[in-house]
Design a protein around this motif. Structure first.
Motif, short mmCIF file in Angstrom:
data_model
loop_
_atom_site.label_atom_id
_atom_site.label_comp_id
_atom_site.label_asym_id
_atom_site.label_seq_id
_atom_site.Cartn_x
_atom_site.Cartn_y
_atom_site.Cartn_z
N UNK A 1 1.04 -1.28 -0.03
CA UNK A 1 0.01 0.12 0.12
C UNK A 1 0.96 1.25 0.11
N UNK A 2 0.98 1.90 -1.02
CA UNK A 2 1.86 2.82 -1.35
C UNK A 2 1.75 4.24 -0.61
N UNK A 3 0.86 4.57 0.06
CA UNK A 3 0.81 5.73 0.90
C UNK A 3 0.79 5.38 2.50
N UNK B 1 -8.02 13.39 -3.03
CA UNK B 1 -7.45 13.81 -1.86
C UNK B 1 -6.31 13.54 -1.46
N UNK B 2 -6.20 12.21 -1.37
CA UNK B 2 -4.68 11.81 -1.37
C UNK B 2 -3.74 12.25 -2.13
N UNK B 3 -3.91 12.25 -3.55
CA UNK B 3 -2.94 12.68 -4.58
C UNK B 3 -2.86 14.13 -4.43
N UNK B 4 -3.71 14.91 -4.03
CA UNK B 4 -3.72 16.42 -3.99
C UNK B 4 -3.05 16.91 -2.75
N UNK B 5 -3.60 16.40 -1.46
CA UNK B 5 -3.54 16.99 -0.15
C UNK B 5 -2.20 16.08 0.58
N UNK C 1 5.85 13.54 -0.01
CA UNK C 1 7.17 13.73 -0.82
C UNK C 1 8.31 14.80 -0.35
N UNK C 2 7.62 15.71 0.04
CA UNK C 2 8.38 16.91 0.54
C UNK C 2 8.93 16.54 1.87
N UNK C 3 8.23 15.75 2.61
CA UNK C 3 8.98 15.41 3.95
C UNK C 3 10.15 14.29 3.86
#
Length: 414
Positions: free
Chosen positions: A204-206, A390-394, A400-402
């Motif tokens: 589960x990649x998230x 929502x997951x892809x936008x928020x 990725x930034x973290x």
């Protein structure tokens, strides 16, 4: 395969007149009458806060064969054993001396995107990176070098010096082996080699809901709804079709991917109904335990409903509903109401949903099936945005930034 209950819900969004009374009092499942069977309890010397279950359950009987296979006695009546070795899984019938070699589990065969090989071995999986590790083992991101498919691989070290059966490992394997629900993590392969068990699972990649909360803090109520529906579908399948109590439901054990799919995972603490119809062991994470479990009292399916309510409240608040340092002092008694003042800024339907889950009297909690027809579920049934958007936008961009920030910090410290 079971049909998700939500598919039968009417699409009407007029829920303002739906009385609380429509949520029936929790029964012991339709026609299910548990037989109270207490078991001997002794303190766990490895953790003073936990209790080991000293009852004998033949489903946990295992041995290491002369050929090095990990053998689980699953059905003494039919004489069927499951053997897990370095070449995968074998189903052995001890009465007829026949066996079937399986390259993947029955659960894996239900995935239309899975590309199995005629023969899959442990060596076919290359480790990409370590995802995490704990007391029970580690989890790696792996790739099948032939099909190029990506998986998560759990590794368990089996200590042969310990007389007790490795119950957590066997419990997780049994729970996932033939599972047919899209909201339960899928097990594809299992291997055993040189005292180590490997379980190849869906990736589960998230990450987990815990990761989402840590990154985003408070999650919007409409987004929680999209997650909640899938959690309830998973729980309904576990409780009704599999007769399993998860017993460790919490944000860290709820996984998500960027397609907006939510799955229940980590079944090491799960309880299987069989000879024993009630559980009494103190196992799991205290912060999410129901009052009866905190007191080591008999518990059943509705203890998962309490854990669900605490988990969703945490997602809404961005922090635990109960202070972690005080959870052992929450001495709720039957008839008490759990204080939910911190949820006053949320909709009445959401507050009602959490209140229903957090009924101190276990028999008053609705089942997962009943909660799928609650006003909160109906309120946002057709609402937007989708969980995937929502997951892809928020969430994904922030995650990725973290990761980039952590890499930069690590680089500077070298």
């Amino acid at each position: 395969m079971s049909t998700p209950i939500l598919s039968h819900i009417p699409t009407s969004q007029n829920t303002t007149t739906t009385p609380t009374a429509t949520i029936r009092k929790k029964r012991r499942l339709d026609g299910f009458k548990p037989k109270l069977k207490l078991v001997k309890m002794e303190p766990d010397t490895t953790d003073g806060n936990k209790v080991k279950d000293k009852s004998v359950d033949e489903t946990y009987v295992h041995k290491i064969s002369e050929s090095g296979n990990f053998v689980i006695a699953t059905d003494s009546a039919s004489g069927q054993h499951i053997k897990v070795g370095d070449t995968g899984i074998q189903i052995e019938n001890t009465t007829s001396s026949s066996f079937v070699v399986m390259t993947q589990t029955p659960s894996a065969a239900l995935d239309p995107n899975f590309a199995p090989l005629q023969r899959t071995t442990l060596e076919d999986f290359k480790v990409i990176k370590r995802l995490g590790c704990g007391a029970q083992g580690s989890v790696d991101k792996v790739k099948n070098v032939h099909t190029k498919q990506i998986f998560a691989r759990k590794t368990f070290k089996i200590d042969s010096s310990i007389n007790a059966s490795p119950k957590m490992l066997i419990t997780e394997f049994r729970s996932l082996y033939s599972c047919e629900c899209k909201n339960i993590i899928r097990l594809y392969h299992a291997f055993h080699k040189e005292g180590t068990m490997y379980m190849v699972l869906e990736l589960m990649n998230c990450g987990s809901l815990e990761d989402v909360i840590k990154t985003k803090g408070r999650i919007p109520e409409q987004v929680i709804h999209k997650m909640c529906v899938q959690m309830l579908n998973g729980l309904h399948y576990l409780h009704t079709d599999m007769k399993i109590v998860h017993r460790d439901l919490k944000p860290a054990n709820i996984l998500v991917n960027d397609k907006g799919i939510v799955k229940l995972a980590d079944f090491g603490m799960a309880g299987h109904y069989g000879k024993r119809d009630i559980f009494t062991t103190y196992q799991g994470s205290a912060l999410y335990m129901s009052p009866e479990r905190l007191k080591s009292e008999p518990h059943t399916y509705n203890s998962d409903v309490w854990s669900l309510g605490v988990t969703l409240a945490e997602a809404a608040l961005g922090r635990p509903l109960f202070p972690p340092s005080e959870v052992h002092f929450l001495n709720f008694k039957k008839g008490d109401r759990v204080p939910l003042k911190e949820l006053e800024g949320f909709s009445a339907e959401f507050q009602q949903f959490i209140a229903l889950c957090l009924q101190v009297n276990a028999d008053d909690r609705p089942s997962a099936k009943e909660l799928l027809h609650s006003p909160f579920i109906l309120k946002y049934y057709l609402s937007k945005p989708s969980l995937q958007k929502w997951l892809r936008k928020e969430y994904v961009p922030h995650k990725k930034k973290e990761k980039l920030q952590k890499k930069e910090v690590s680089r500077r410290l070298r």
